[in-house]
Structures are given as structure tokens and as C-alpha cells.
Motif scaffolding. Structure first.
Motif, PDB file in Angstrom:
ATOM      1  N   SER A 185     -21.772 -76.264 -63.406  1.00 22.75           N
ATOM      2  CA  SER A 185     -23.058 -75.592 -63.169  1.00 22.75           C
ATOM      3  C   SER A 185     -23.870 -76.259 -62.065  1.00 22.75           C
ATOM      4  CB  SER A 185     -23.872 -75.554 -64.461  1.00 22.75           C
ATOM      5  OG  SER A 185     -24.120 -76.867 -64.937  1.00 22.75           O
ATOM      6  N   THR A 202     -37.249 -65.851 -71.180  1.00 18.23           N
ATOM      7  CA  THR A 202     -35.863 -65.943 -71.623  1.00 18.23           C
ATOM      8  C   THR A 202     -35.738 -65.341 -73.012  1.00 18.23           C
ATOM      9  OG1 THR A 202     -36.187 -68.149 -72.578  1.00 18.23           O
ATOM     10  CG2 THR A 202     -35.479 -68.043 -70.280  1.00 18.23           C
ATOM     11  N   ASP A 251     -30.309 -64.110 -64.784  1.00 17.07           N
ATOM     12  CA  ASP A 251     -29.243 -65.034 -65.165  1.00 17.07           C
ATOM     13  C   ASP A 251     -28.776 -64.585 -66.540  1.00 17.07           C
ATOM     14  OD1 ASP A 251     -29.406 -66.602 -62.894  1.00 17.07           O
ATOM     15  OD2 ASP A 251     -30.858 -67.967 -63.782  1.00 17.07           O
ATOM     16  N   HIS A 261     -26.146 -65.328 -69.729  1.00 19.61           N
ATOM     17  CA  HIS A 261     -25.316 -66.363 -70.349  1.00 19.61           C
ATOM     18  C   HIS A 261     -24.609 -65.805 -71.578  1.00 19.61           C
ATOM     19  CE1 HIS A 261     -27.674 -69.081 -67.827  1.00 19.61           C
ATOM     20  NE2 HIS A 261     -28.775 -68.568 -68.376  1.00 19.61           N
ATOM     21  N   LEU A 276     -22.947 -72.246 -75.511  1.00 19.76           N
ATOM     22  CA  LEU A 276     -22.938 -71.660 -74.173  1.00 19.76           C
ATOM     23  C   LEU A 276     -21.523 -71.653 -73.606  1.00 19.76           C
ATOM     24  CD1 LEU A 276     -24.504 -70.538 -71.760  1.00 19.76           C
ATOM     25  CD2 LEU A 276     -24.976 -72.906 -71.069  1.00 19.76           C
ATOM     26  N   SER A 283     -20.427 -69.222 -70.668  1.00 21.36           N
ATOM     27  CA  SER A 283     -20.315 -68.893 -69.249  1.00 21.36           C
ATOM     28  C   SER A 283     -21.636 -68.318 -68.736  1.00 21.36           C
ATOM     29  CB  SER A 283     -19.180 -67.885 -69.013  1.00 21.36           C
ATOM     30  OG  SER A 283     -19.319 -66.761 -69.869  1.00 21.36           O
ATOM     31  N   THR A 284     -21.760 -68.299 -67.405  1.00 25.21           N
ATOM     32  CA  THR A 284     -22.975 -67.797 -66.769  1.00 25.21           C
ATOM     33  C   THR A 284     -22.622 -66.845 -65.628  1.00 25.21           C
ATOM     34  OG1 THR A 284     -24.378 -69.694 -67.329  1.00 25.21           O
ATOM     35  CG2 THR A 284     -24.973 -68.449 -65.360  1.00 25.21           C
ATOM     36  N   TYR A 285     -23.437 -65.792 -65.502  1.00 23.33           N
ATOM     37  CA  TYR A 285     -23.301 -64.797 -64.447  1.00 23.33           C
ATOM     38  C   TYR A 285     -24.706 -64.469 -63.949  1.00 23.33           C
ATOM     39  CZ  TYR A 285     -19.403 -64.303 -67.691  1.00 23.33           C
ATOM     40  OH  TYR A 285     -18.369 -64.568 -68.547  1.00 23.33           O
ATOM     41  N   THR A 286     -24.799 -63.794 -62.817  1.00 22.33           N
ATOM     42  CA  THR A 286     -26.087 -63.278 -62.361  1.00 22.33           C
ATOM     43  C   THR A 286     -25.940 -61.788 -62.102  1.00 22.33           C
ATOM     44  OG1 THR A 286     -25.771 -63.598 -59.970  1.00 22.33           O
ATOM     45  CG2 THR A 286     -26.585 -65.483 -61.248  1.00 22.33           C
TER      46      THR A 286
END
Length: 339
Positions: free
Chosen positions: A151, A292, A320, A322, A329, A331-334
Motif C-alpha cells: 500500500s 468512511t 477508495d 476496500h 482488510l 484489497s483496495t481499489y479506486t
């Protein structure tokens, strides 16, 4: 003769593709882990002796390597400040090969002194120590140099290899492992390291491993040639966290981190799980820069260990996104949503 040769190539390819921890489901690694735990206070002053103590009571190569690997992960701390120092200097000298080589030689001396005296190091030290202890146990283990993405990685400046990991040969197959990321979590602000062993990086699935590991030597993808991503695809991939290796067998969709969609469109997510779960265990976290929150995906489908869901974005904005499984947690994407 030609058919025989083609069959041999196919068998080699299949062996390479199937090389992951499920090959050893018949083994119980508790004895190897307990030996590693019992030797927790051992120093690095005599590596042949340490290797012998870790392996002499074990019968299989897989168990011997497991004991060595677990000891390294449980006893060597990740020195984040040392990593930053090395990264700064390598970026400084990246356009001057002579100065870069001189720095690498100088830093290697500092690195191994700190490893041997303080049991603190960075990825290069982890990979070196794991290979050396394995060598003393007559196990075939190699160091892999390449690129790693976490990250905090700045993909805009990722032009020099920044990570090292290992491959080990067990029963004629090569397997991937990452002792650095398996050992725990460094705090980039305080530089305090917390030992938190993550078993998902031990003999990891090559397809999942490829999402955030890019080896310089193509041999160590351990993938079919058609499955090897380009460097550009690697840089554009989603961010995977350590928990992904605990819960996921494969990450299929989305293949990129950043998404540009129109209002009311959907993003599709597909994964292969290691264990069964229920829909309530899957949540998405959102951050739009102002607030959030967590929510269930718009729709979710679970078939055995196959997880697929989609989420519809009805409000414009930049998000963002998640993925959480069991509140961990993954993974993360936008997602940039326009009218």
C-alpha cells in the motif's frame, strides 16, 4: 520421440503450475513449528548448527524447510528505517551505475552486520538467511530479486527492483515463499516492528503471488507463459494486503486498481476462497474523502469456494473501495464515478 518430448514439457509445466502448499495437505507442520518455537533464543553466530538443530528430528524436506522458514519469520525483525535509507540512496544513484554498484556493496556489509548482531534486516537479509539455512540442510533454495507492491509503494517511481523473496525445490517442484511479508508488520511512522506470522506466504499460490510480486528472472513466476503479466499490468493491479493470502486462493477480478465508470454502473469482483464463508462475512469499505463507511455489496453470489459480487455506484465522486472478509482488510481499489 517428438511426442515423448512434448509430453515431458507438458508434465514439467503441470508440475510448475500446481506447486503450492496443498501438495502437502497430508503433512502436519506442528512438529516443525514447535521446534522453531523452542529455538527462539538461538543466535546467528553458527548457521550450520542452527540449521541442524531446526531439521535433524524431521523426516521430510518439506518439514525441514518449514522449520527453517518459521524460525526466520518468528525471529528476524523487519527494519523499515534501513529499507528507507537503502531506497533513498538507490534512487539517488539510479542513473550512475558505478555509484549504484558502490552503494550496493557498502550497504550489503551494513545489512549483514545488522542481521547477524541485532537480528534485524530487510527483504534481502530475510531471503539470504533463509537460503543459507536451507543450504546447510541440503535443501535447494534460491533468492528471487524483483519488484514488490504494498500500500505504501509509489508506482510512479518504481523503476528499480525493490524486493527479494525465495523459491524452494521440494520433491522436484519449485515453490514460492516470502519470509519478509510473512514475518509481521513494520510501522512506517514509529519504525516499530510487530511479529505477526502470516502462513499464507508459505508455498504460496503462484497466481495470487503474481498480483504483487514481479520477478526479474521469468523462471520464478512458476506460471504458464500466457499467464505472466506485463510490468505495466503489474503496476496497475489492485493492492493486496497480507490478509489476502490468508483468505484467498485466487484474485480474478477486478484486474486493475483504478476504475472510471458512469453513475449507476457496476463493478464486478471475483475471487476463489481458501475456506467457505457466508455472505454476511463479506463487506466493502468506502472512503469518498469526506466520510468512511462499510456496506454489503449490491449483490453477492457464493458457490462453494467461489465468491462473486458486484456493486452499483449511484452517487458521483471518487471512492477508495476496500474489501473486507471477516472484518480483515483484503484489497483496495479506486472508483471514479462521473455523470
Amino acid at each position: 520421440m517428438l511426442k515423448t518430448f512434448q509430453l515431458l514439457l507438458l508434465l514439467i509445466s503441470l508440475a510448475r503450475l500446481n506447486a503450492q502448499i496443498k501438495d502437502f495437505s497430508h503433512l502436519n507442520f506442528k512438529k516443525a513449528d514447535s521446534i522453531a518455537l523452542a529455538l527462539k533464543d538461538e543466535t546467528l553466530t553458527n548457521l550450520p548448527e542452527l540449521s541442524f538443530k531446526l531439521t535433524y528430528a524431521l523426516n521430510t524436506d518439506a518439514e525441514k524447510f518449514r522449520a527453517i522458514y518459521r524460525w526466520v519469520c518468528d525471529n528476524i525483525a523487519n527494519d523499515y528505517s534501513l529499507y528507507l535509507k537503502n531506497d533513498r540512496q538507490r534512487q539517488r544513484f539510479k542513473d550512475d551505475s558505478l555509484k549504484l554498484d558502490a552503494w550496493n556493496i557498502k550497504f550489503r556489509t551494513v545489512l549483514f552486520k545488522r542481521l547477524l548482531k541485532k537480528k534485524r534486516t530487510i527483504c534481502t537479509g530475510y531471503a539470504y538467511l533463509l537460503k543459507n539455512l536451507a543450504d546447510f540442510a541440503n535443501l535447494k533454495c534460491e533468492i528471487v530479486q524483483g519488484f514488490g507492491r504494498v500500500s505504501t509503494t509509489n508506482v510512479e517511481t518504481l523503476d528499480l527492483p525493490n524486493h527479494s523473496w525465495n523459491v524452494v525445490n521440494l520433491n522436484g517442484k519449485w515453490y514460492l515463499c516470502d519470509p519478509t511479508w510473512a514475518s509481521g508488520i513494520p510501522n512506517p511512522i514509529t519504525n516499530k516492528f510487530t511479529f505477526t506470522y502470516n502462513d499464507g506466504f508459505f508455498l504460496a499460490n503462484p497466481k495470487l503471488f503474481a498480483v504483487n510480486h514481479f520477478p526479474i528472472d521469468q523462471r520464478w513466476w512458476l506460471l504458464d507463459d500466457k499467464e505472466i503479466p506485463s510490468f505495466d499490468a503489474f503496476l496497475k493491479a489492485p493492492i493486496l494486503y497480507g490478509n489476502a493470502y490468508k483468505h484467498l486462493e485466487l484474485h480474478s477480478l477486478p484486474q486493475q486498481m483504478h476504475h472510471h465508470i458512469k453513475q449507476h454502473e457496476k463493478v464486478i469482483f471475483k475471487y476463489q476462497l481458501k475456506n467457505n464463508l457466508k455472505a454476511k462475512d463479506v463487506k466493502l469499505g468506502f472512503d469518498n474523502g469526506f466520510s468512511t463507511w462499510k456496506d454489503q455489496p449490491t449483490s453477492i453470489f457464493i458457490n462453494g469456494k467461489s465468491l462473486e459480487f458486484e456493486h452499483q455506484f449511484n452517487q458521483t465522486g471518487f471512492y477508495d473501495v476496500h474489501l473486507y472478509i471477516h472484518n480483515e482488510l483484503i484489497s483496495t481499489y479506486t472508483v471514479d464515478v462521473k455523470k
